[in-house]
Structures are given as C-alpha cells and as structure tokens.
Enzyme design. Structure first.
Site, PDB file in Angstrom:
ATOM      1  N   HIS A 126       0.939  -1.324   0.096  1.00 34.68           N
ATOM      2  CA  HIS A 126       0.047   0.113  -0.214  1.00 34.68           C
ATOM      3  C   HIS A 126       0.764   1.111  -0.008  1.00 34.68           C
ATOM      4  O   HIS A 126       0.673   2.324  -0.816  1.00 34.68           O
ATOM      5  CB  HIS A 126      -0.879  -0.206   1.089  1.00 34.68           C
ATOM      6  CG  HIS A 126      -1.920   1.236   1.390  1.00 34.68           C
ATOM      7  ND1 HIS A 126      -3.221   1.080   1.192  1.00 34.68           N
ATOM      8  CD2 HIS A 126      -1.610   2.409   1.717  1.00 34.68           C
ATOM      9  CE1 HIS A 126      -3.735   2.092   1.230  1.00 34.68           C
ATOM     10  NE2 HIS A 126      -2.790   3.139   1.749  1.00 34.68           N
ATOM     11  N   GLU A 127       1.912   1.271   0.787  1.00 36.33           N
ATOM     12  CA  GLU A 127       2.813   2.527   0.743  1.00 36.33           C
ATOM     13  C   GLU A 127       3.690   2.789  -0.274  1.00 36.33           C
ATOM     14  O   GLU A 127       3.717   3.835  -0.690  1.00 36.33           O
ATOM     15  CB  GLU A 127       3.503   2.479   2.141  1.00 36.33           C
ATOM     16  CG  GLU A 127       2.764   2.101   3.682  1.00 36.33           C
ATOM     17  CD  GLU A 127       1.512   3.162   3.701  1.00 36.33           C
ATOM     18  OE1 GLU A 127       1.502   4.227   3.350  1.00 36.33           O
ATOM     19  OE2 GLU A 127       0.775   2.603   4.236  1.00 36.33           O
TER      20      GLU A 127
HETATM   21 ZN   LIG Z   1      -2.815   5.038   2.151  1.00 33.88          ZN
END
Ligand SMILES: [Zn+2]
Length: 136
Positions: A126-127
């Site tokens: 996600h990051e």
């Molecule tokens: Zn996010």
C-alpha cells in the site's frame, strides 16, 4: 514533528522522487505523524505529509520500520484485499500479494533485501503504491 495529512488527490497521484540522506528529517516527521495516528493507521508514505520523496514508514509486527527508496523485486500469491487510507474516505478493494521481496535503503542508506509476508507485506505494498502515485 507531526505534520498534517495531505488529502489532495492531484498531489497524491504524482510519482515521488528518490530520497537522499538529506531527507532523514522527513522520515522522522513521518514516524511522528504515524505514531500520532496509531489508532487506525499502520503505515504512511512521505507524500501523505506533503513531501514527494520515496520514503515509507510502517508497523512491522509491533515495531516501526523506515524504508528509503523501496522497490518490490518479487511478488508471490495474489489475493484480493480491502483497505482504507488516511488520505481517502472509506475502504476499497485491491489486489495484493501474500509474499514480497523488497529492496530498500535503511537510515544509513545501505541497500538491504528482505522478504515480508501477510499483513506487513500488505502494508508495504500500500505504501509503495503511494510512492508511485497510486491510491487504492
Ligand atoms: Zn494510504
């Protein structure tokens, strides 16, 4: 220093630039901002505090970890996940991988390789998407 959360979708859709040792301060602010949002937030990328550099911080099984210039070099076992994001309202479905191998630089800008799986791998994916201007 805790910084405000960036929510501008145009800024967040830009690809972040490589991080360098002069960005160590940004990483500190990012960690402090993540700690301030620990209820409900498990990771952040630097563009979420308005700095478009490739830096991520995240909860690695109870301990915060910082990566500079992270790159996923191997993916295995795709699945569908549902995620939320501090920069967006609600949750969305997205494709993730159970196991990933990541190349990154640590706080001394030494290159490291590490394999992650499960929840930590999902947070990292996600990051890193944030670093690439991708929102869930
Ligand atoms: Zn996010």
């Amino acid at each position: 220093m805790e910084r405000p959360i960036m929510k501008d979708p145009i800024f967040l859709a830009r690809k972040s630039a490589p991080a360098a040792p002069e960005d160590l301060r940004v990483a500190e602010d990012l960690l402090e901002t993540l700690a301030a949002h620990r209820d409900g937030c498990v990771g952040m990328a630097a563009n979420m505090i308005g700095v478009a550099k490739r830096i991520i911080v995240f909860d690695n099984e109870g301990k915060y970890m910082t990566m500079f210039n992270p790159e996923i070099i191997r993916y295995a076992e795709p699945y569908e996940a549902e995620e939320g994001c501090l920069s967006l309202p609600g949750t969305r479905k997205t494709k993730r991988y159970r196991t990933i191998k990541v190349q990154y630089q640590n706080e001394r800008f030494q290159t490291r390789l590490q394999t992650f799986s499960g929840w930590t791998a999902q947070i990292i994916q996600h990051e890193i998407d944030h670093c690439n201007g991708i929102l869930i």
